[in-house]
Design a protein around this motif. Structure first.
Motif, PDB file in Angstrom:
ATOM      1  N   UNK A  44       0.850  -1.200   0.000  1.00  0.00           N
ATOM      2  CA  UNK A  44       0.000   0.000   0.000  1.00  0.00           C
ATOM      3  C   UNK A  44       0.877   1.239   0.000  1.00  0.00           C
ATOM      4  N   UNK A  45       0.354   2.290  -0.644  1.00  0.00           N
ATOM      5  CA  UNK A  45       1.033   3.571  -0.683  1.00  0.00           C
ATOM      6  C   UNK A  45       0.084   4.641  -0.162  1.00  0.00           C
ATOM      7  N   UNK A  46       0.637   5.834  -0.039  1.00  0.00           N
ATOM      8  CA  UNK A  46      -0.218   6.895   0.491  1.00  0.00           C
ATOM      9  C   UNK A  46      -1.430   7.165  -0.403  1.00  0.00           C
ATOM     10  N   UNK A  71      -9.673   4.368   5.615  1.00  0.00           N
ATOM     11  CA  UNK A  71      -8.307   3.863   5.831  1.00  0.00           C
ATOM     12  C   UNK A  71      -7.325   4.944   5.398  1.00  0.00           C
ATOM     13  N   UNK A  72      -6.463   5.324   6.321  1.00  0.00           N
ATOM     14  CA  UNK A  72      -5.441   6.327   6.053  1.00  0.00           C
ATOM     15  C   UNK A  72      -4.072   5.639   6.063  1.00  0.00           C
ATOM     16  N   UNK A  73      -3.409   5.655   4.918  1.00  0.00           N
ATOM     17  CA  UNK A  73      -2.076   5.030   4.811  1.00  0.00           C
ATOM     18  C   UNK A  73      -1.026   6.042   5.240  1.00  0.00           C
ATOM     19  N   UNK A  74      -0.302   5.701   6.293  1.00  0.00           N
ATOM     20  CA  UNK A  74       0.742   6.577   6.804  1.00  0.00           C
ATOM     21  C   UNK A  74       2.089   6.182   6.174  1.00  0.00           C
ATOM     22  N   UNK A  75       2.836   7.179   5.666  1.00  0.00           N
ATOM     23  CA  UNK A  75       4.153   6.906   5.110  1.00  0.00           C
ATOM     24  C   UNK A  75       5.191   6.706   6.212  1.00  0.00           C
ATOM     25  N   UNK A  76       6.242   5.967   5.875  1.00  0.00           N
ATOM     26  CA  UNK A  76       7.367   5.739   6.795  1.00  0.00           C
ATOM     27  C   UNK A  76       8.485   6.705   6.422  1.00  0.00           C
ATOM     28  N   UNK A 108       9.160   5.070   2.735  1.00  0.00           N
ATOM     29  CA  UNK A 108       8.134   4.670   1.767  1.00  0.00           C
ATOM     30  C   UNK A 108       7.903   5.775   0.749  1.00  0.00           C
ATOM     31  N   UNK A 109       7.275   5.351  -0.359  1.00  0.00           N
ATOM     32  CA  UNK A 109       6.912   6.308  -1.399  1.00  0.00           C
ATOM     33  C   UNK A 109       8.096   6.769  -2.222  1.00  0.00           C
ATOM     34  N   UNK A 110       7.895   7.848  -2.949  1.00  0.00           N
ATOM     35  CA  UNK A 110       8.967   8.430  -3.749  1.00  0.00           C
ATOM     36  C   UNK A 110       9.958   9.144  -2.832  1.00  0.00           C
ATOM     37  N   UNK A 111      11.231   8.866  -3.044  1.00  0.00           N
ATOM     38  CA  UNK A 111      12.292   9.452  -2.221  1.00  0.00           C
ATOM     39  C   UNK A 111      13.155  10.343  -3.110  1.00  0.00           C
ATOM     40  N   UNK A 112      13.417  11.543  -2.645  1.00  0.00           N
ATOM     41  CA  UNK A 112      14.276  12.485  -3.365  1.00  0.00           C
ATOM     42  C   UNK A 112      15.687  12.409  -2.792  1.00  0.00           C
ATOM     43  N   UNK A 127      17.697  13.670  -7.672  1.00  0.00           N
ATOM     44  CA  UNK A 127      16.789  12.807  -8.450  1.00  0.00           C
ATOM     45  C   UNK A 127      15.768  12.183  -7.500  1.00  0.00           C
ATOM     46  N   UNK A 128      14.551  11.944  -8.030  1.00  0.00           N
ATOM     47  CA  UNK A 128      13.468  11.362  -7.248  1.00  0.00           C
ATOM     48  C   UNK A 128      13.047  10.045  -7.882  1.00  0.00           C
ATOM     49  N   UNK A 129      12.945   9.007  -7.052  1.00  0.00           N
ATOM     50  CA  UNK A 129      12.538   7.698  -7.556  1.00  0.00           C
ATOM     51  C   UNK A 129      11.962   6.870  -6.410  1.00  0.00           C
ATOM     52  N   UNK A 130      11.178   5.861  -6.771  1.00  0.00           N
ATOM     53  CA  UNK A 130      10.573   4.975  -5.782  1.00  0.00           C
ATOM     54  C   UNK A 130      11.561   3.841  -5.495  1.00  0.00           C
ATOM     55  N   UNK A 131      12.543   4.143  -4.658  1.00  0.00           N
ATOM     56  CA  UNK A 131      13.605   3.190  -4.342  1.00  0.00           C
ATOM     57  C   UNK A 131      14.307   3.650  -3.078  1.00  0.00           C
TER      58      UNK A 131
END
Length: 301
Positions: A44-46, A71-76, A108-112, A127-131
C-alpha cells in the motif's frame, strides 16, 4: 493489507454461491468480483488512502453492502541514510569512474536523493525515484574531485543526511629519473656513490627500488622528493644501473645509467708488473728449463 467481506448468511444464501466485490471511493478493486471474501493488497502507498467497502451478491443479483470504513495510509519517514563509494574506501584512480551510492534503511513512497560536495554543500545532482537507493556517477575523475561528499534522502517527512565520506583521487607514477652523485670526474674503488631516484608525478607514497645489472641493491619508500641509496664502490660495481618507482597503480622503470670505475695508477703498475712477469715466465719458462736440464746432465756426467 488484508480486506475481508463478512456476511451473516441465511440458510438459503449458504446454498447459493456468493460473489464478493471490493471498492475504494466508488471504484472497484482488483479484477472484479469473486467467490473469495478476502482480498490481499500486497503493498500500500499513500495514494491508497480512502473510503473502503464491499458488497456481496447472490446469483439472483440480490446485493448486500457493507458500511464504509476510512483507511489512512501513513508513510514511513526515510531513516539511516549512508553514502557508499565504488570503488570502495573512497580510493579512485585518476581518469576512472566514481560512483556515489546513497542508501536508506527504510522509507516509503517516492524518495528524493541529493548529492553534495564539500563541507559547504555544493549540490551536484538531485533525483526522485521509488527506491531506497540511488546512484550518482562521475565518469572520469580528476585531482579536483578529491574532496568530502555527503548525500540526503527525503520522502516528505524531512531530509535525512549521511555522514561525510572522503574521496581520494590517486595518479600513477611517472617514469622516474636516476642520477648518480659521485665525488669527482673519475670514480675509484672505495668511493661512495649516491643513487637518487625520483618520479616527478604520481600519488604518494612511492616505493623506489635500485638495481645494478638487474640485481636488486635495495629499496626505500618516500612521500615526496624521491629516494636515495648509498653504495661503497669496488671494481665489481662497474656497469649499468637503473631504478623503479611504484605506488600501487603500476611500476615505471628509469633509463639505464652506466658507471665506469677507474683503476688507480699504483694498481695499474702492480697489474702491469704482474702481467710482464707472467708473460716472461710464459715465454722464457721452457728455455730456462731446457738449459737447467742440460746443465744437470753435464754435472752428472
Amino acid at each position: 493489507m488484508t480486506l475481508t467481506c463478512e456476511t451473516e448468511a441465511t440458510s438459503q444464501q449458504l446454498d447459493d454461491q456468493l460473489q464478493f466485490c471490493f471498492f475504494r471511493d466508488d471504484q472497484a478493486l482488483d479484477l472484479g468480483c469473486g467467490s473469495d471474501p478476502v482480498l490481499q493488497v500486497p503493498t500500500v502507498w499513500r495514494k491508497d488512502s480512502g473510503s473502503y467497502w464491499c458488497e456481496a451478491k447472490t446469483s439472483a443479483q440480490k446485493v448486500t453492502r457493507s458500511p464504509r470504513i476510512q483507511i489512512q495510509v501513513q508513510g514511513v519517514p526515510v531513516w539511516n541514510v549512508s553514502l557508499e563509494t565504488q570503488p570502495p574506501e573512497g580510493q579512485v584512480q585518476k581518469g576512472k569512474k566514481l560512483v556515489l551510492i546513497c542508501l536508506a534503511t527504510q522509507g516509503t513512497g517516492h524518495i528524493t536523493f541529493s548529492w553534495y560536495k564539500g563541507a559547504l554543500g555544493l549540490n551536484l545532482e538531485t533525483k526522485t525515484q521509488r527506491s531506497l537507493s540511488a546512484n550518482f556517477e562521475i565518469p572520469r575523475v580528476t585531482e579536483s574531485d578529491s574532496e568530502k561528499y555527503y548525500c540526503t534522502a527525503d520522502n516528505g517527512y524531512g531530509p535525512s543526511v549521511s555522514e561525510l565520506v572522503s574521496i581520494t583521487v590517486r595518479s600513477p607514477v611517472s617514469r622516474p629519473i636516476l642520477t648518480l652523485k659521485v665525488p669527482g670526474a673519475q670514480v675509484f674503488p672505495g668511493d661512495m656513490v649516491e643513487l637518487h631516484c625520483e618520479a616527478h608525478g604520481g600519488s604518494p607514497p612511492i616505493l623506489y627500488q635500485f638495481y645494478h645489472e638487474n640485481v636488486t641493491l635495495g629499496s626505500s619508500s618516500a612521500p615526496s622528493g624521491g629516494a636515495s641509496f648509498n653504495l661503497s664502490l669496488t671494481m665489481e660495481h662497474s656497469g649499468n644501473y637503473s631504478c623503479e618507482a611504484d605506488n600501487g597503480l603500476g611500476a615505471q622503470h628509469s633509463e639505464v645509467v652506466t658507471l665506469n670505475i677507474t683503476v688507480p695508477v699504483e694498481d695499474r703498475e702492480e697489474l702491469l708488473t704482474s702481467g710482464i712477469l707472467e708473460g716472461l715466465l710464459g715465454v722464457l719458462g721452457p728455455t730456462i728449463m731446457a738449459l737447467f736440464c742440460c746443465w744437470l746432465k753435464k754435472k752428472i756426467g
